[in-house]
Structure formats: structure tokens, C-alpha cells
Design a protein around this motif. Sequence first.
Motif, mmCIF file in Angstrom:
data_model
loop_
_atom_site.group_PDB
_atom_site.id
_atom_site.type_symbol
_atom_site.label_atom_id
_atom_site.label_comp_id
_atom_site.label_asym_id
_atom_site.label_seq_id
_atom_site.Cartn_x
_atom_site.Cartn_y
_atom_site.Cartn_z
ATOM 1 N N MET A 1 2.650 4.357 -7.218
ATOM 2 C CA MET A 1 3.194 3.530 -6.162
ATOM 3 C C MET A 1 2.855 4.109 -4.782
ATOM 4 O O MET A 1 2.650 3.365 -3.840
ATOM 5 C CB MET A 1 4.711 3.414 -6.332
ATOM 6 N N ARG A 2 2.842 5.442 -4.701
ATOM 7 C CA ARG A 2 2.537 6.050 -3.419
ATOM 8 C C ARG A 2 1.100 5.775 -3.006
ATOM 9 O O ARG A 2 0.807 5.659 -1.824
ATOM 10 C CB ARG A 2 2.768 7.556 -3.515
ATOM 11 N N ALA A 3 0.205 5.635 -3.993
ATOM 12 C CA ALA A 3 -1.190 5.327 -3.672
ATOM 13 C C ALA A 3 -1.323 3.910 -3.120
ATOM 14 O O ALA A 3 -2.183 3.637 -2.297
ATOM 15 C CB ALA A 3 -2.060 5.488 -4.917
ATOM 16 N N ILE A 4 -0.463 3.019 -3.559
ATOM 17 C CA ILE A 4 -0.526 1.631 -3.116
ATOM 18 C C ILE A 4 0.267 1.418 -1.828
ATOM 19 O O ILE A 4 -0.217 0.807 -0.887
ATOM 20 C CB ILE A 4 0.008 0.690 -4.223
ATOM 21 N N LYS A 5 1.486 1.942 -1.789
ATOM 22 C CA LYS A 5 2.375 1.662 -0.662
ATOM 23 C C LYS A 5 2.606 2.845 0.261
ATOM 24 O O LYS A 5 3.435 2.770 1.151
ATOM 25 C CB LYS A 5 3.735 1.213 -1.185
ATOM 26 N N GLY A 6 1.906 3.946 0.037
ATOM 27 C CA GLY A 6 2.146 5.147 0.830
ATOM 28 C C GLY A 6 1.921 4.929 2.311
ATOM 29 O O GLY A 6 0.922 4.368 2.722
ATOM 30 N N THR A 7 2.879 5.355 3.109
ATOM 31 C CA THR A 7 2.774 5.173 4.552
ATOM 32 C C THR A 7 2.998 6.471 5.320
ATOM 33 O O THR A 7 3.025 6.457 6.537
ATOM 34 C CB THR A 7 3.814 4.142 5.047
ATOM 35 N N SER A 8 3.172 7.569 4.635
ATOM 36 C CA SER A 8 3.440 8.802 5.366
ATOM 37 C C SER A 8 2.421 9.867 5.016
ATOM 38 O O SER A 8 1.935 9.942 3.903
ATOM 39 C CB SER A 8 4.846 9.309 5.055
ATOM 40 N N GLY A 9 2.100 10.670 5.990
ATOM 41 C CA GLY A 9 1.252 11.832 5.798
ATOM 42 C C GLY A 9 2.087 13.077 6.006
ATOM 43 O O GLY A 9 3.310 13.030 6.051
#
Length: 114
Positions: A1-9
Motif C-alpha cells: 500500500m505504501r508503494a501505491i499511496k505513499g506520500t512521505s519521505g
Amino acid sequence: MRAIKGTSGLKISQVEKVSWWSTALSAFAISLLNPHVYLDTVLLLGNIGALQPNPMHFALGACVGSLIWFSTLVLFTPKLKSILSSSLRWRIFDTTIAVILCFVAFGLYNVPSQ
């Protein structure tokens, strides 16, 4: 899910500065109190090394490889900091790891049973 919706670095502002003594103590604790250190070093490398024709050369190579790996991490930390602060790069990284894990899972699933 983080690969699809990830928004933070990596958020550099989230890191608080601590004393060198605290950092050294934390590194010591993470390194030597971690049971995986002993599993990897003693059991895994020890068993593989014992099977080699010249175990001392294997041990020396493992030590040199480890020294190169950790020295490289320290040397390139400033560059990694700028790379890991991008949310897009984290999504690419997470996608790459997901693909690798899928290949491993499919490979293990297709292993014939005995």
C-alpha cells in the motif's frame, strides 16, 4: 500500500540532535544486543565458513566485505539523506522491494515437495 499511496519521505526536521555519547551507546546496543547479530555471524557465517576449503580466507573476506559495506553507508550518508527525502523515491524503493518479495514467494511456492 505504501508503494501505491505513499506520500512521505524521510523528514529531516523530525530527527532531533543528541549527544555523541547517546548515539554511540545506541549503536552499541543495536549492534551487540540484537540476537540477529549472533544468528547471522555465529550460526550462518560460522556454518558456511566451516564448509569452505580455507575458513580463514572466508572469515577475512566476510570482515572486509562488512567493513566496505558499513564504510560506504557512512560515506554516502549525506547523499542518501537527499535521496530518501523524496516521497517518489520511497515509492519506487517500496515497489522494487514488493516485486522482489513476490518473485521470492512465487519461487518458494513452485518448489516441488519431496
